[in-house]
Design a protein around this motif. Structure first.
Motif, PDB file in Angstrom:
ATOM      1  N   TYR A 235       0.831  -1.199   0.000  1.00 31.41           N
ATOM      2  CA  TYR A 235       0.000   0.000   0.000  1.00 31.41           C
ATOM      3  C   TYR A 235       0.869   1.254   0.000  1.00 31.41           C
ATOM      4  CZ  TYR A 235      -3.667  -3.276   1.297  1.00 31.41           C
ATOM      5  OH  TYR A 235      -4.541  -4.327   1.317  1.00 31.41           O
ATOM      6  N   PHE A 236       0.375   2.274  -0.678  1.00 29.25           N
ATOM      7  CA  PHE A 236       1.034   3.573  -0.690  1.00 29.25           C
ATOM      8  C   PHE A 236       0.188   4.545   0.126  1.00 29.25           C
ATOM      9  CE2 PHE A 236       1.786   7.832  -2.431  1.00 29.25           C
ATOM     10  CZ  PHE A 236       3.167   7.893  -2.347  1.00 29.25           C
ATOM     11  N   ILE A 237       0.784   5.180   1.115  1.00 30.66           N
ATOM     12  CA  ILE A 237       0.051   6.082   2.007  1.00 30.66           C
ATOM     13  C   ILE A 237       0.579   7.499   1.829  1.00 30.66           C
ATOM     14  CG2 ILE A 237      -0.595   6.600   4.397  1.00 30.66           C
ATOM     15  CD1 ILE A 237      -0.007   3.643   5.038  1.00 30.66           C
ATOM     16  N   ASN A 238      -0.296   8.434   1.518  1.00 34.55           N
ATOM     17  CA  ASN A 238       0.091   9.841   1.406  1.00 34.55           C
ATOM     18  C   ASN A 238       0.214  10.435   2.802  1.00 34.55           C
ATOM     19  OD1 ASN A 238       0.105   9.853  -1.385  1.00 34.55           O
ATOM     20  ND2 ASN A 238      -2.052  10.407  -1.538  1.00 34.55           N
ATOM     21  N   SER A 239       1.411  10.447   3.342  1.00 35.77           N
ATOM     22  CA  SER A 239       1.614  10.933   4.703  1.00 35.77           C
ATOM     23  C   SER A 239       2.703  11.998   4.722  1.00 35.77           C
ATOM     24  CB  SER A 239       1.999   9.776   5.637  1.00 35.77           C
ATOM     25  OG  SER A 239       3.227   9.194   5.219  1.00 35.77           O
ATOM     26  N   SER A 240       2.824  12.671   5.838  1.00 37.82           N
ATOM     27  CA  SER A 240       3.847  13.706   5.985  1.00 37.82           C
ATOM     28  C   SER A 240       4.415  13.646   7.393  1.00 37.82           C
ATOM     29  CB  SER A 240       3.258  15.095   5.710  1.00 37.82           C
ATOM     30  OG  SER A 240       2.267  15.399   6.666  1.00 37.82           O
ATOM     31  N   HIS A 241       5.635  14.141   7.547  1.00 41.70           N
ATOM     32  CA  HIS A 241       6.316  14.174   8.846  1.00 41.70           C
ATOM     33  C   HIS A 241       6.717  15.609   9.151  1.00 41.70           C
ATOM     34  CE1 HIS A 241       8.853  13.144  12.205  1.00 41.70           C
ATOM     35  NE2 HIS A 241       9.922  13.641  11.601  1.00 41.70           N
ATOM     36  N   ASN A 242       6.498  16.028  10.396  1.00 38.02           N
ATOM     37  CA  ASN A 242       6.777  17.427  10.764  1.00 38.02           C
ATOM     38  C   ASN A 242       6.116  18.374   9.760  1.00 38.02           C
ATOM     39  OD1 ASN A 242       8.230  16.662  12.991  1.00 38.02           O
ATOM     40  ND2 ASN A 242      10.239  17.038  12.083  1.00 38.02           N
ATOM     41  N   THR A 243       4.821  18.167   9.567  1.00 39.52           N
ATOM     42  CA  THR A 243       4.080  18.877   8.522  1.00 39.52           C
ATOM     43  C   THR A 243       4.217  20.390   8.621  1.00 39.52           C
ATOM     44  OG1 THR A 243       2.477  17.078   8.698  1.00 39.52           O
ATOM     45  CG2 THR A 243       1.833  18.973   7.393  1.00 39.52           C
ATOM     46  N   TYR A 244       4.360  20.902   9.829  1.00 44.49           N
ATOM     47  CA  TYR A 244       4.349  22.347  10.053  1.00 44.49           C
ATOM     48  C   TYR A 244       5.633  23.037   9.595  1.00 44.49           C
ATOM     49  CZ  TYR A 244       6.602  20.102  14.010  1.00 44.49           C
ATOM     50  OH  TYR A 244       7.391  19.284  14.774  1.00 44.49           O
ATOM     51  N   LEU A 245       6.676  22.278   9.267  1.00 45.84           N
ATOM     52  CA  LEU A 245       7.947  22.882   8.876  1.00 45.84           C
ATOM     53  C   LEU A 245       7.944  23.251   7.398  1.00 45.84           C
ATOM     54  CD1 LEU A 245      10.513  20.638  10.788  1.00 45.84           C
ATOM     55  CD2 LEU A 245       9.688  22.912  11.409  1.00 45.84           C
ATOM     56  N   THR A 246       8.543  24.394   7.094  1.00 49.73           N
ATOM     57  CA  THR A 246       8.594  24.850   5.704  1.00 49.73           C
ATOM     58  C   THR A 246       9.892  24.475   5.011  1.00 49.73           C
ATOM     59  OG1 THR A 246       9.493  26.985   6.432  1.00 49.73           O
ATOM     60  CG2 THR A 246       7.105  26.829   6.181  1.00 49.73           C
ATOM     61  N   GLY A 247      10.867  23.954   5.774  1.00 50.66           N
ATOM     62  CA  GLY A 247      12.148  23.622   5.167  1.00 50.66           C
ATOM     63  C   GLY A 247      12.883  22.550   5.937  1.00 50.66           C
ATOM     64  N   HIS A 248      14.048  22.905   6.450  1.00 46.16           N
ATOM     65  CA  HIS A 248      14.923  21.961   7.143  1.00 46.16           C
ATOM     66  C   HIS A 248      14.218  21.345   8.349  1.00 46.16           C
ATOM     67  CE1 HIS A 248      18.453  20.419   9.330  1.00 46.16           C
ATOM     68  NE2 HIS A 248      19.086  20.458   8.161  1.00 46.16           N
ATOM     69  N   GLN A 249      14.428  20.048   8.571  1.00 46.43           N
ATOM     70  CA  GLN A 249      13.730  19.335   9.640  1.00 46.43           C
ATOM     71  C   GLN A 249      14.173  19.762  11.030  1.00 46.43           C
ATOM     72  OE1 GLN A 249      11.121  16.716   9.224  1.00 46.43           O
ATOM     73  NE2 GLN A 249      11.122  18.133   7.497  1.00 46.43           N
ATOM     74  N   LEU A 250      15.330  20.392  11.155  1.00 48.41           N
ATOM     75  CA  LEU A 250      15.808  20.829  12.464  1.00 48.41           C
ATOM     76  C   LEU A 250      15.787  22.347  12.617  1.00 48.41           C
ATOM     77  CD1 LEU A 250      18.864  18.433  12.997  1.00 48.41           C
ATOM     78  CD2 LEU A 250      16.568  18.242  13.954  1.00 48.41           C
ATOM     79  N   THR A 251      16.093  23.053  11.544  1.00 47.63           N
ATOM     80  CA  THR A 251      16.208  24.512  11.641  1.00 47.63           C
ATOM     81  C   THR A 251      15.133  25.256  10.854  1.00 47.63           C
ATOM     82  OG1 THR A 251      17.745  24.560   9.753  1.00 47.63           O
ATOM     83  CG2 THR A 251      18.711  24.342  11.965  1.00 47.63           C
ATOM     84  N   GLY A 252      14.241  24.517  10.175  1.00 48.87           N
ATOM     85  CA  GLY A 252      13.205  25.160   9.374  1.00 48.87           C
ATOM     86  C   GLY A 252      12.177  25.882  10.231  1.00 48.87           C
ATOM     87  N   LYS A 253      11.505  26.856   9.631  1.00 52.67           N
ATOM     88  CA  LYS A 253      10.482  27.633  10.329  1.00 52.67           C
ATOM     89  C   LYS A 253       9.131  26.926  10.256  1.00 52.67           C
ATOM     90  CE  LYS A 253      12.613  32.170   9.647  1.00 52.67           C
ATOM     91  NZ  LYS A 253      12.416  33.556   9.127  1.00 52.67           N
ATOM     92  N   SER A 254       8.318  27.167  11.285  1.00 49.66           N
ATOM     93  CA  SER A 254       6.969  26.595  11.320  1.00 49.66           C
ATOM     94  C   SER A 254       5.974  27.571  10.705  1.00 49.66           C
ATOM     95  CB  SER A 254       6.554  26.282  12.760  1.00 49.66           C
ATOM     96  OG  SER A 254       7.442  25.363  13.345  1.00 49.66           O
ATOM     97  N   SER A 255       4.973  27.034  10.011  1.00 49.76           N
ATOM     98  CA  SER A 255       3.960  27.887   9.391  1.00 49.76           C
ATOM     99  C   SER A 255       2.684  27.081   9.163  1.00 49.76           C
ATOM    100  CB  SER A 255       4.457  28.436   8.058  1.00 49.76           C
ATOM    101  OG  SER A 255       3.420  29.114   7.376  1.00 49.76           O
ATOM    102  N   CYS A 256       1.551  27.732   9.391  1.00 53.55           N
ATOM    103  CA  CYS A 256       0.261  27.089   9.099  1.00 53.55           C
ATOM    104  C   CYS A 256       0.107  26.846   7.601  1.00 53.55           C
ATOM    105  CB  CYS A 256      -0.886  27.967   9.600  1.00 53.55           C
ATOM    106  SG  CYS A 256      -0.973  28.103  11.396  1.00 53.55           S
ATOM    107  N   ASP A 257       0.778  27.672   6.789  1.00 53.18           N
ATOM    108  CA  ASP A 257       0.671  27.512   5.340  1.00 53.18           C
ATOM    109  C   ASP A 257       1.208  26.164   4.879  1.00 53.18           C
ATOM    110  OD1 ASP A 257      -0.420  30.037   5.119  1.00 53.18           O
ATOM    111  OD2 ASP A 257       1.518  31.011   4.786  1.00 53.18           O
ATOM    112  N   ALA A 258       2.113  25.579   5.684  1.00 48.68           N
ATOM    113  CA  ALA A 258       2.670  24.285   5.303  1.00 48.68           C
ATOM    114  C   ALA A 258       1.583  23.216   5.244  1.00 48.68           C
ATOM    115  CB  ALA A 258       3.760  23.873   6.293  1.00 48.68           C
TER     116      ALA A 258
END
Length: 277
Positions: A235-258
């Motif tokens: 099965y293929f699942i459309n999922s996301s991780h750390n959805t709120y981040l706009t870029g880098h997983q450690l230093t990226g900014k959070s945004s509702c737009d993500a």
């Protein structure tokens, strides 16, 4: 001495409940909750201002008192469009208006104004203020969204193709409870009010967005409809991780737009991190 008020069309209470389309209540979870709250805190005709304050504090416990007070004042102004005498409390029309004033939706309103451009009415005395460049500022507001405009919105923004007739049915269905809002918006002008009856108001637009027509997951997908007996790796699942981040997983900014971005890309499994403060 009240005219026909919204609570005459709401379920619950004496002499109440015959004329609301039950599909609206089923489709709009916020409306269903509001009707439940109305039945709990009202005496079937109105709620006292003290209970209106309690409702504000329950809905926005961190909200400033001035905001609650202004929201209640705005709600009283809306319901006065349909009352022949002053009311100290809030009837159901005012209660619904209070809910909308407590939770403004500027992002959604921008989309509403983007498409509802045909039927515009002036705000206040109709005089346009002058900006720093000496040009008039457009202070008009949409009287409502026509069925044609709604069709265009659904097609371009929601990727949903409905006929103009189907869109007009949605207008009548989701605006059934907002006649008093329209009357207030028209400032009692009977000609404008008649025009507004075939248009979708902004509260009606919000109700439509909360309904199944605009659901992010089609109704058929809410039940198991595929073969679920295969190994997980099939099965293929459309999922996301750390959805709120706009870029880098450690230093990226959070945004509702993500969240909007990944939903538009097809993701249906999101990560929400909730922090206390």
């Amino acid at each position: 001495a009240m005219k026909a008020l919204l609570f005459d069309r709401c379920p619950g209470g004496s002499g109440v409940g015959g004329r609301v389309n039950p599909r609206i209540i089923r489709d709009d979870p916020s409306l269903k909750w509001l009707l439940q709250m109305w039945s709990l805190i009202s005496n079937d005709e109105k709620i006292a201002l003290t209970k209106a304050v309690d409702f504000c504090e329950r809905l926005l416990p961190q909200g400033p008192w001035k905001r609650h007070k202004q929201a209640i004042r705005n709600a009283q102004e809306v319901q006065s469009s349909r009352l022949s005498t002053d009311e100290e409390g809030l009837v159901a029309d005012g209660f619904f208006a209070l809910y909308h004033h407590l939770g403004p939706q500027p992002h959604v309103e921008r989309y509403f104004r983007k498409y509802a451009t045909t039927n515009m009415v002036p705000i206040g005395d109709g005089e346009s203020p002058i900006d720093e460049l000496g040009e008039e500022v457009d202070v008009r507001q949409p009287l409502g969204m026509s069925a044609d405009e709604l069709q265009l919105f659904l097609r371009q923004e929601m990727v949903t193709d409905l006929s103009v007739g189907e869109c007009q049915t949605l207008v009548y269905r989701h605006d059934e409870l907002f006649e008093t809002f329209k009357l207030h918006q028209c400032q009692g002008d009977p000609v404008l009010f008649r025009r507004s009856k075939s248009l979708l108001s902004f509260p009606g637009f919000l109700s439509l967005l909360r309904s199944g027509v605009c659901a992010i997951i089609p109704e058929i997908f809410l039940t198991v409809y595929q073969d679920m007996d295969q190994p997980m790796s099939h099965y293929f699942i459309n999922s996301s991780h750390n959805t709120y981040l706009t870029g880098h997983q450690l230093t990226g900014k959070s945004s509702c737009d993500a969240y909007a971005m990944v939903l538009l890309q097809g993701c249906r499994c999101l990560e929400l991190d909730c922090w206390d403060g």
